[in-house]
Design a protein around this motif. Structure first.
Motif, short mmCIF file in Angstrom:
data_model
loop_
_atom_site.label_atom_id
_atom_site.label_comp_id
_atom_site.label_asym_id
_atom_site.label_seq_id
_atom_site.Cartn_x
_atom_site.Cartn_y
_atom_site.Cartn_z
N LEU A 132 0.83 -1.20 0.00
CA LEU A 132 0.00 0.00 0.00
C LEU A 132 0.87 1.25 0.00
O LEU A 132 0.67 2.15 -0.81
N GLU A 133 1.83 1.30 0.88
CA GLU A 133 2.70 2.46 0.99
C GLU A 133 3.47 2.71 -0.31
O GLU A 133 3.55 3.84 -0.78
N ALA A 134 3.98 1.63 -0.91
CA ALA A 134 4.71 1.77 -2.18
C ALA A 134 3.79 2.30 -3.27
O ALA A 134 4.19 3.16 -4.07
N LYS A 175 -3.78 15.12 -2.74
CA LYS A 175 -5.16 14.65 -2.91
C LYS A 175 -5.20 13.36 -3.73
O LYS A 175 -6.01 12.48 -3.48
N GLY A 176 -4.32 13.28 -4.69
CA GLY A 176 -4.23 12.08 -5.51
C GLY A 176 -3.87 10.85 -4.70
O GLY A 176 -4.28 9.73 -5.03
N LYS A 177 -3.11 11.04 -3.62
CA LYS A 177 -2.77 9.92 -2.75
C LYS A 177 -4.03 9.33 -2.12
O LYS A 177 -4.13 8.10 -1.97
N LEU A 178 -4.98 10.19 -1.76
CA LEU A 178 -6.24 9.69 -1.18
C LEU A 178 -7.00 8.85 -2.20
O LEU A 178 -7.55 7.80 -1.86
N ASP A 237 -7.64 3.01 -5.86
CA ASP A 237 -7.03 2.31 -7.00
C ASP A 237 -6.24 1.10 -6.52
O ASP A 237 -6.32 0.02 -7.11
N HIS A 238 -5.48 1.30 -5.45
CA HIS A 238 -4.69 0.20 -4.89
C HIS A 238 -5.60 -0.96 -4.46
O HIS A 238 -5.33 -2.12 -4.76
N HIS A 239 -6.68 -0.63 -3.76
CA HIS A 239 -7.57 -1.68 -3.29
C HIS A 239 -8.31 -2.37 -4.44
O HIS A 239 -8.57 -3.57 -4.36
N MET A 240 -8.63 -1.63 -5.49
CA MET A 240 -9.23 -2.28 -6.66
C MET A 240 -8.26 -3.29 -7.26
O MET A 240 -8.64 -4.41 -7.58
N GLU A 241 -7.01 -2.89 -7.38
CA GLU A 241 -5.99 -3.78 -7.94
C GLU A 241 -5.79 -5.01 -7.06
O GLU A 241 -5.70 -6.13 -7.56
N ARG A 242 -5.70 -4.81 -5.75
CA ARG A 242 -5.49 -5.93 -4.83
C ARG A 242 -6.67 -6.89 -4.86
O ARG A 242 -6.49 -8.10 -4.76
N GLU A 260 -18.23 -0.91 -6.65
CA GLU A 260 -18.46 -0.12 -5.44
C GLU A 260 -17.20 0.61 -4.99
O GLU A 260 -17.27 1.71 -4.45
N ILE A 261 -16.04 0.01 -5.20
CA ILE A 261 -14.78 0.69 -4.86
C ILE A 261 -14.64 1.91 -5.76
O ILE A 261 -14.27 3.00 -5.31
N ARG A 262 -14.94 1.73 -7.03
CA ARG A 262 -14.88 2.84 -7.98
C ARG A 262 -15.87 3.94 -7.61
O ARG A 262 -15.55 5.12 -7.64
#
Length: 187
Positions: A70-72, A81-84, A89-94, A175-177
């Motif tokens: 996640l951190e990477a 703001k993009g980090k939020l 995006d990270h969770h969708m990929e995971r 739903e993540i999107r």
């Protein structure tokens, strides 16, 4: 180079991670872990006194690996703001990688966290760390202040958690999107 003991621990934890996530903690027996790890029974018990100790080590290691990924992922984004938004995006990929199997910590909690306070404490620690990370990102984001920092951090946390559960039920990232789009309006 890893010492032999660490190699054995890693084999055990790799196998436990795969089996606990795929078939559940309660459906995974110690003998299956020993067999699929290709280790001696004494080797497992040298490192883990009980199956619960193995579960706690699994949760701890899963959290460490999860957080480093996640951190990477978030650190690739320069805009605060993009980090939020990158959280989503990270969770969708995971979830794609995990075939929408859901959160490993929630799965472990459902099976063992309700009955074992040590397991519950480890899972809570992972979730608190996640929430703290989100709070730090919110505080550094320069968001619109429609919500306070605490309110926005809690909103993001709850929306992530809920959308991950929903994605695991419907086996898609919709739903993540959607949660990401809502947060985008708030930041």
């Amino acid at each position: 180079m890893k010492q032999r003991g660490q190699v054995v621990i890693d084999k055990i934890l790799d196998t436990a991670e795969r089996l606990f996530y795929a078939q559940g903690y309660n459906n995974t027996g110690i003998n299956q872990i020993i067999e699929e790890s290709d280790i001696a029974k004494a080797s497992l018990y040298k490192h883990f006194d009980t199956k619960t100790d193995l579960l706690i080590a699994y949760v701890r290691r899963t959290h460490e690996l999860w957080f480093s990924r996640l951190e990477a992922s978030i650190n690739k984004v320069t805009d605060p703001k993009g980090k939020l938004l990158a959280l989503f995006d990270h969770h969708m990929e995971r979830q794609k990688v995990r075939l929408y199997g859901g959160c490993p910590f929630i799965k472990a909690n459902d099976e063992a966290g309700m009955s074992d306070p040590k397991v519950l404490a480890e899972i809570q620690s992972a979730k608190i760390h996640s929430r703290q990370f989100i709070t730090t990102l919110v505080e550094n984001s320069g968001h619109k202040k429609i919500l306070t920092d605490d309110e926005l951090a809690e909103t993001i946390y709850v929306m992530l958690e809920g959308s991950i559960v929903t994605a695991s039920v419907f086996k898609k990232p919709d739903e993540i999107r959607s949660a990401k789009k809502i947060i985008e309006k708030l930041i």
